[in-house]
Design an enzyme around this catalytic site. Structure first.
Site, PDB file in Angstrom:
ATOM      1  N   TYR A 365       0.822  -1.194   0.000  1.00 12.30           N
ATOM      2  CA  TYR A 365       0.000   0.000   0.000  1.00 12.30           C
ATOM      3  C   TYR A 365       0.871   1.265   0.000  1.00 12.30           C
ATOM      4  CZ  TYR A 365      -4.399   2.402   0.628  1.00 12.30           C
ATOM      5  OH  TYR A 365      -5.510   3.162   0.410  1.00 12.30           O
ATOM      6  N   GLU A 399      -5.434   6.540   5.669  1.00 12.18           N
ATOM      7  CA  GLU A 399      -5.307   5.434   4.711  1.00 12.18           C
ATOM      8  C   GLU A 399      -4.447   4.303   5.243  1.00 12.18           C
ATOM      9  OE1 GLU A 399      -4.625   5.679   0.279  1.00 12.18           O
ATOM     10  OE2 GLU A 399      -4.367   7.745   0.876  1.00 12.18           O
ATOM     11  N   LYS A 460      -0.499  -0.379 -13.893  1.00 16.03           N
ATOM     12  CA  LYS A 460      -1.163  -0.235 -12.606  1.00 16.03           C
ATOM     13  C   LYS A 460      -2.657  -0.516 -12.696  1.00 16.03           C
ATOM     14  CE  LYS A 460      -2.619   2.380  -8.860  1.00 16.03           C
ATOM     15  NZ  LYS A 460      -2.072   1.409  -7.901  1.00 16.03           N
TER      16      LYS A 460
HETATM   17  P1  ATP Z   1      -0.181  -1.474  -8.659  1.00 16.28           P
HETATM   18  O1  ATP Z   1      -0.332  -0.141  -7.964  1.00 16.28           O
HETATM   19  O2  ATP Z   1       0.882  -1.457  -9.674  1.00 16.28           O
HETATM   20  O3  ATP Z   1      -1.491  -2.019  -9.114  1.00 16.28           O
HETATM   21  P2  ATP Z   1      -0.483  -3.084  -6.333  1.00 16.28           P
HETATM   22  O4  ATP Z   1      -1.668  -3.770  -6.896  1.00 16.28           O
HETATM   23  O5  ATP Z   1       0.426  -3.908  -5.515  1.00 16.28           O
HETATM   24  O6  ATP Z   1       0.372  -2.433  -7.490  1.00 16.28           O
HETATM   25  P3  ATP Z   1      -2.406  -1.124  -5.373  1.00 16.28           P
HETATM   26  O7  ATP Z   1      -3.256  -1.485  -6.527  1.00 16.28           O
HETATM   27  O8  ATP Z   1      -2.132   0.318  -5.130  1.00 16.28           O
HETATM   28  O9  ATP Z   1      -0.964  -1.838  -5.457  1.00 16.28           O
HETATM   29  O10 ATP Z   1      -3.071  -1.763  -4.070  1.00 16.28           O
HETATM   30  C1  ATP Z   1      -2.574  -1.408  -2.785  1.00 16.28           C
HETATM   31  C2  ATP Z   1      -2.195  -2.647  -2.011  1.00 16.28           C
HETATM   32  O11 ATP Z   1      -3.370  -3.332  -1.574  1.00 16.28           O
HETATM   33  C3  ATP Z   1      -1.419  -3.691  -2.770  1.00 16.28           C
HETATM   34  O12 ATP Z   1      -0.053  -3.379  -2.836  1.00 16.28           O
HETATM   35  C4  ATP Z   1      -1.693  -4.959  -2.005  1.00 16.28           C
HETATM   36  O13 ATP Z   1      -0.884  -5.094  -0.864  1.00 16.28           O
HETATM   37  C5  ATP Z   1      -3.137  -4.747  -1.609  1.00 16.28           C
HETATM   38  N1  ATP Z   1      -4.031  -5.317  -2.617  1.00 16.28           N
HETATM   39  C6  ATP Z   1      -4.527  -4.695  -3.697  1.00 16.28           C
HETATM   40  N2  ATP Z   1      -5.351  -5.512  -4.400  1.00 16.28           N
HETATM   41  C7  ATP Z   1      -5.361  -6.678  -3.726  1.00 16.28           C
HETATM   42  C8  ATP Z   1      -6.002  -7.931  -3.927  1.00 16.28           C
HETATM   43  N3  ATP Z   1      -6.821  -8.130  -4.951  1.00 16.28           N
HETATM   44  N4  ATP Z   1      -5.769  -8.912  -3.045  1.00 16.28           N
HETATM   45  C9  ATP Z   1      -4.940  -8.722  -1.998  1.00 16.28           C
HETATM   46  N5  ATP Z   1      -4.316  -7.558  -1.759  1.00 16.28           N
HETATM   47  C10 ATP Z   1      -4.518  -6.556  -2.598  1.00 16.28           C
HETATM   48 MG    MG Z   2      -3.022  -2.915  -8.022  1.00 17.63          MG
END
Ligand code: ATP
Ligand code: MG
Length: 534
Positions: A365, A399, A460
């Site tokens: 996050y 957050e 992303k």
């Molecule tokens: P990106 O920003 O490139 O998509 P990301 O998916 O890791 O990378 P975010 O989409 O910003 O990051 O989501 C924030 C965080 O929430 C993630 O890094 C992860 O730890 C958690 N998260 C997001 N989607 C899921 C999911 N479907 N299942 C479990 N954890 C999730």
């Molecule tokens: Mg993501």
């Protein structure tokens, strides 16, 4: 105590000149409860502590001072190096109080952690947040009485209402709490120095986001990011098997890969999806690559949305965008396994027992905030403007709050919001963040040897998008008759109404009827095409 978890994850503490006791507080965070009451010549201190089995580790006394400390430190070794010749303090609380003896309030400028603290020092109370305010801290101050708590709702009934401070705040930087005059939130990266008898508060900053930008050769930037992130993951993994909440996006995949590198055995990963959308296939690629024990959890969309009151209750936030990011994670944490072993649900002061299934969770996050990943912006000036804006406005949104997972009995921590990682990421010049046609380029390059190429270059997808949360929430409102053009505003009104019920009025989220809230907002929309939020 479970060495894999911090000693405490929340508190209510009251310093006052008389010895009246505060009423029993309500917290969304679930843990054992311990209570202390100590009386000195100058004041009394009451504490209710949320802990994982060793409350003494979160409570330190030295030289007439007492420190209540929730959360954990990530630069213990550096800090211990500042106390030569001393008996080395065992707990984080003991370490901070020893540093306070040497550095006074400047001790809080030294800490890299995820914590909130209250120190009672004779006639003084000192309230401190970590650099990012990642564990929220609320105070209520009146002459002769200082209250501090890690959740605003815990001050309900305890805080004196409507003090006569200018703008209702005991110090100008305090963030007022919606519909709770007399309570304000301590800003991120701040320490409040309060004179108990007068209620006079002076706020000092202990961290601010860097405003300057560093120009580094590609290799050096990539290496700096990799090392900072490795350190942040290492200091957060603890002695047990870490659990990474994994989407398959670059941010969480990077954390999972680095956690797996330093782990003797396989780490655990978990992904959530809904009946509308998921990123299961993407997460599986990463889980296979790093050899994690991987789990998938599918949440029906109706159940996901019924979690809205829980997300608002835990985060104490009225920003609908933030609640959309946090809602899928709330649903995930609540389904990680039953960890309900509070030991003290009725508040009888029991401090024994074993939490058993409480997990240490690492997330990806927050990476997008210092890297500008949400903005899908290729113009460098605009990208840096967005980073500046986001770093100026994150505070108070909660957050990063640990209460989201603590509501389900777990401890979560975010390596990208490590103080040193943040200093590195924010300060890189925008051309290292957007480069060679890719967003978050420097992070992707830093992990290129640790993850499959398809993961490194994956575009992303926000958690609110990948889980279908944004579209499901919109559909809930349009199905209730809310016009499409009003959906954005209606989401805010729904979240505010829920907030008023669970935080201001003190209702439990299970008692909030989401359908009734949506109906209420839909009626308001029908009568007033542009309703004014109350
Ligand atoms: P990106 O920003 O490139 O998509 P990301 O998916 O890791 O990378 P975010 O989409 O910003 O990051 O989501 C924030 C965080 O929430 C993630 O890094 C992860 O730890 C958690 N998260 C997001 N989607 C899921 C999911 N479907 N299942 C479990 N954890 C999730
Ligand atoms: Mg993501």
């Amino acid at each position: 105590m479970d060495a894999n978890l911090p000693a405490a994850i929340g508190f209510l503490a009251e310093v006052r000149q008389d010895s009246a006791r505060p009423p029993e507080p309500v917290f969304a965070a679930r843990a054992f409860r311990a209570r202390w009451h100590e009386r000195t010549a100058d004041r009394s201190l009451h504490t209710v502590l949320l802990h994982f089995g060793a409350p003494d580790e979160a409570y330190a006394r030295e030289a007439g001072r007492t420190l209540v400390f929730a959360g954990e430190l990530y630069n213990r070794d550096e800090l211990l190096g500042l106390l030569p010749g001393r008996v080395l303090p065992g707990s984080d609380a003991a370490l901070v109080i020893a540093l306070f003896d040497v550095y006074g309030i400047h001790a809080f400028r030294l800490l890299n952690g995820r914590f909130a603290a209250l120190l009672a020092d004779r006639e003084r109370a000192v309230a401190a947040t970590d650099h990012a305010g990642s564990m929220p801290l609320y105070v209520s101050v009146a002459p002769g009485q200082v209250l501090a708590a890690t959740e605003a709702k815990a001050l309900r009934g305890a805080a004196p209402r409507g003090r006569s401070f200018p703008q209702g705040r005991p110090f100008p930087q305090g963030r007022p709490v919606r519909r709770r005059p007399g309570i304000c939130q301590v800003p991120a990266g701040s320490v409040l120095d309060i004179q108990v008898s007068t209620g006079l508060c002076v706020a000092h900053r202990t961290w601010t986001p860097p405003a300057a930008r560093r120009i580094l050769p590609e290799d050096e930037a990539v290496d700096t990011v990799r090392r900072a992130l490795e350190r942040a993951v290492r200091s957060r993994t603890g002695p047990g098997t870490p659990l990474v909440v994994l989407s398959g996006g670059i941010d969480s995949s990077a954390v999972a890969a680095l956690a797996a590198h330093r782990s003797a055995g396989p780490i655990d990963t978990v992904s959530m999806g809904t009946d509308q959308a998921d990123e299961f296939a993407q997460a599986r690629v990463v889980a296979r690559h790093i050899g994690s024990v991987h789990q998938e959890i599918t949440v029906p969309t109706g159940d996901l949305l019924r979690g809205l009151p829980h997300a608002v209750w835990a985060a104490e936030c009225t920003d609908p965008d933030v609640i959309e990011y946090l809602l899928p994670l709330t649903a995930l944490y609540l389904r990680l396994g039953d960890t309900r072993n509070d030991g003290d649900p009725g508040g009888d002061g029991d401090t024994g027992g074993d939490r058993g299934t409480a997990r240490r969770i690492l997330t990806g996050y927050g990476a997008d905030i210092p890297l500008g990943g949400m903005h899908r912006e290729s113009r460098l000036a605009q990208l840096d403007t967005a980073v500046c804006h986001d770093m100026d406005t994150f505070d108070g949104l909660n957050e990063m709050t640990p209460t989201l997972s603590a509501m389900a009995g777990h401890w979560s921590t975010h390596p990208y919001w490590d103080r040193d990682v943040l200093d590195v990421l924010v300060s890189l010049e925008a051309g290292l963040k957007r480069r060679h046609g890719r967003d978050k380029w420097v992070l992707r390059a830093a992990l290129s040897d640790a993850l499959p190429h398809e993961v490194v270059v994956r575009p992303k997808l926000g958690v609110h998008e990948g889980s279908g949360t944004t579209s499901s929430f919109s559909r809930l409102l349009t199905d209730a008759g809310i016009p499409k053009g009003f959906v954005r505003q209606a989401k805010r009104l729904v979240v505010e109404e829920i907030y008023d019920q669970v935080v201001v009025e003190g209702r439990h989220p299970d008692e909030v009827a989401l359908d009734a809230v949506v109906e209420l907002i839909s009626e308001r929309a029908a009568h007033h095409p542009h309703p004014i939020p109350r």
